[in-house]
Design a protein around this motif. Sequence first.
Motif, mmCIF file in Angstrom:
data_model
loop_
_atom_site.group_PDB
_atom_site.id
_atom_site.type_symbol
_atom_site.label_atom_id
_atom_site.label_comp_id
_atom_site.label_asym_id
_atom_site.label_seq_id
_atom_site.Cartn_x
_atom_site.Cartn_y
_atom_site.Cartn_z
ATOM 1 N N VAL A 78 -12.720 -37.424 -22.567
ATOM 2 C CA VAL A 78 -11.298 -37.167 -22.333
ATOM 3 C C VAL A 78 -11.076 -36.950 -20.845
ATOM 4 O O VAL A 78 -11.748 -36.116 -20.222
ATOM 5 C CB VAL A 78 -10.833 -35.928 -23.129
ATOM 6 N N ASP A 79 -10.146 -37.687 -20.284
ATOM 7 C CA ASP A 79 -9.823 -37.527 -18.864
ATOM 8 C C ASP A 79 -9.099 -36.202 -18.626
ATOM 9 O O ASP A 79 -8.243 -35.787 -19.412
ATOM 10 C CB ASP A 79 -8.927 -38.678 -18.386
ATOM 11 N N ASN A 80 -9.427 -35.567 -17.516
ATOM 12 C CA ASN A 80 -8.735 -34.339 -17.079
ATOM 13 C C ASN A 80 -8.720 -33.249 -18.144
ATOM 14 O O ASN A 80 -7.726 -32.537 -18.300
ATOM 15 C CB ASN A 80 -7.290 -34.661 -16.660
ATOM 16 N N LEU A 81 -9.815 -33.125 -18.882
ATOM 17 C CA LEU A 81 -9.901 -32.045 -19.857
ATOM 18 C C LEU A 81 -9.741 -30.706 -19.141
ATOM 19 O O LEU A 81 -10.315 -30.485 -18.079
ATOM 20 C CB LEU A 81 -11.249 -32.082 -20.571
ATOM 21 N N ILE A 82 -8.942 -29.825 -19.728
ATOM 22 C CA ILE A 82 -8.698 -28.523 -19.110
ATOM 23 C C ILE A 82 -10.024 -27.804 -18.864
ATOM 24 O O ILE A 82 -10.866 -27.706 -19.742
ATOM 25 C CB ILE A 82 -7.806 -27.642 -20.014
ATOM 26 N N ARG A 83 -10.183 -27.286 -17.664
ATOM 27 C CA ARG A 83 -11.349 -26.469 -17.339
ATOM 28 C C ARG A 83 -10.912 -25.002 -17.339
ATOM 29 O O ARG A 83 -10.087 -24.597 -16.528
ATOM 30 C CB ARG A 83 -11.935 -26.857 -15.983
ATOM 31 N N PHE A 84 -11.455 -24.253 -18.247
ATOM 32 C CA PHE A 84 -11.084 -22.852 -18.388
ATOM 33 C C PHE A 84 -12.014 -21.956 -17.573
ATOM 34 O O PHE A 84 -13.175 -22.278 -17.336
ATOM 35 C CB PHE A 84 -11.165 -22.423 -19.857
ATOM 36 N N ARG A 85 -11.479 -20.799 -17.189
ATOM 37 C CA ARG A 85 -12.303 -19.731 -16.616
ATOM 38 C C ARG A 85 -12.745 -18.824 -17.764
ATOM 39 O O ARG A 85 -11.909 -18.230 -18.439
ATOM 40 C CB ARG A 85 -11.497 -18.899 -15.621
ATOM 41 N N PRO A 86 -14.049 -18.686 -18.019
ATOM 42 C CA PRO A 86 -14.484 -17.833 -19.121
ATOM 43 C C PRO A 86 -14.381 -16.353 -18.782
ATOM 44 O O PRO A 86 -14.558 -15.936 -17.635
ATOM 45 C CB PRO A 86 -15.945 -18.247 -19.333
ATOM 46 N N ALA A 87 -14.077 -15.551 -19.803
ATOM 47 C CA ALA A 87 -14.086 -14.097 -19.707
ATOM 48 C C ALA A 87 -14.535 -13.564 -21.066
ATOM 49 O O ALA A 87 -14.472 -14.281 -22.076
ATOM 50 C CB ALA A 87 -12.716 -13.555 -19.320
ATOM 51 N N TYR A 88 -14.969 -12.311 -21.104
ATOM 52 C CA TYR A 88 -15.558 -11.755 -22.325
ATOM 53 C C TYR A 88 -14.978 -10.375 -22.620
ATOM 54 O O TYR A 88 -14.828 -9.539 -21.720
ATOM 55 C CB TYR A 88 -17.085 -11.671 -22.189
ATOM 56 N N LEU A 89 -14.644 -10.169 -23.902
ATOM 57 C CA LEU A 89 -14.124 -8.888 -24.380
ATOM 58 C C LEU A 89 -14.926 -8.492 -25.608
ATOM 59 O O LEU A 89 -14.898 -9.183 -26.627
ATOM 60 C CB LEU A 89 -12.638 -9.017 -24.733
#
Length: 407
Positions: free
Chosen positions: A275-286
Amino acid sequence: MPPQPSLSFTLPSIHDNTKLDCRIYQPYHSNPSNPSIPPYSSSSDPSWPRHAAVVAHPYAPLGGSYDDPVVHLVASTLLDLGFVVATFNFRGASSSSGRTSWTSKPERADYMSVTGFLVYYMHYLTAPQNHARSIEEDNNSPPILLFAGYSYGAMVTLQLPPIDSFLSHFASPATHTAFADIRLRAQHLAEEQSTMSADPASPRKSLGMRFGGDEDLSPRSRGKHRAHSPDPEEKIRRGVKDILSRSKFIHRRHHSPSADRGTERNIEVPCLENVDNLIRFRPAYLLVSPPLGFVTNLATMSFSNLWPKKRKDGRTKNLEDYTKREESEVETEAKLTANPTLVIYGDHDSFLSIRKMRDWATKLSNVEGSRFRYVEVLTAGHFWIEHGVSQELREAVYSFSAGLVKS
């Protein structure tokens, strides 16, 4: 309590295709308790923040499911901040298929299955603006993907590999695999949801859609639902088939066992395109009340590890397993210190060794450059039912998550 889910559906686990019950909650413009206010129409609303979260539930054999009150508290708090929230039942929980494992390895795969779905679901909700957003992200931080869990769900969250390592398996999967099915379901449901959100005449716009499963319906209404509407799972399969019919494929050669023993043959397997330009997320943890110590070791071992086994080189299997566990702990701690992380626990939690929890949390928070933080709530037990502690839990979740979306 969160509002009614926008989507209720099933997914196959990437571990073994076990059917998992899942829900998606989409944020509301203002008061989420007012059903007359529609959720963000993500593909046309530039104010939609695109942050997302997965929230995992407690141990299924003890009654844990996505209906747990603490899961609801965390999910509703994140919704108030504009997160799209996914909850799900691990294998063996409520109406999900399968049985709870001894190792938690299948449950990690269950969690990764839902995460893969959520990433592609968010992508296809925003697909009309992907090009513009990819340019915009050059100057702005990408959205947050929050990995959250409570109790056993927090333990599984701790054990997840880094996001890029497992998302890579969804990039161009063979069409017959669970990875491909999850991607296609995400695309189909996102397109359906976007269509409903964009259509002002849609009577279900503010009520949410149901796809797969009817556990929220009474027995009488469940019968009427089945009598007057097509099978929701069949609707998804038709949607997936339609997407496949208009998709382009990459053909890769695959080694497959032959009917003759000891031989292999090369066959061409159709695979989904990247998939072109797939969203790149910033990971975080709770992590809420993660059961460190004895409970964690018990839940992650298998019976085969209880007694030493000699290997040909003279080493014991237990020593090898211990070494692997140490390496896994180092990787886990690196993940938690490198990314924004909050651990919340009560000082009256009978499922925890409070001393070990304090030592562990203090150690990680003191690492140079660490982004790990923790909150210890006085008088709170494992189930967060003591007077006033649920409000403190909500405030801690809200403060941490609000900081994420502002960063």
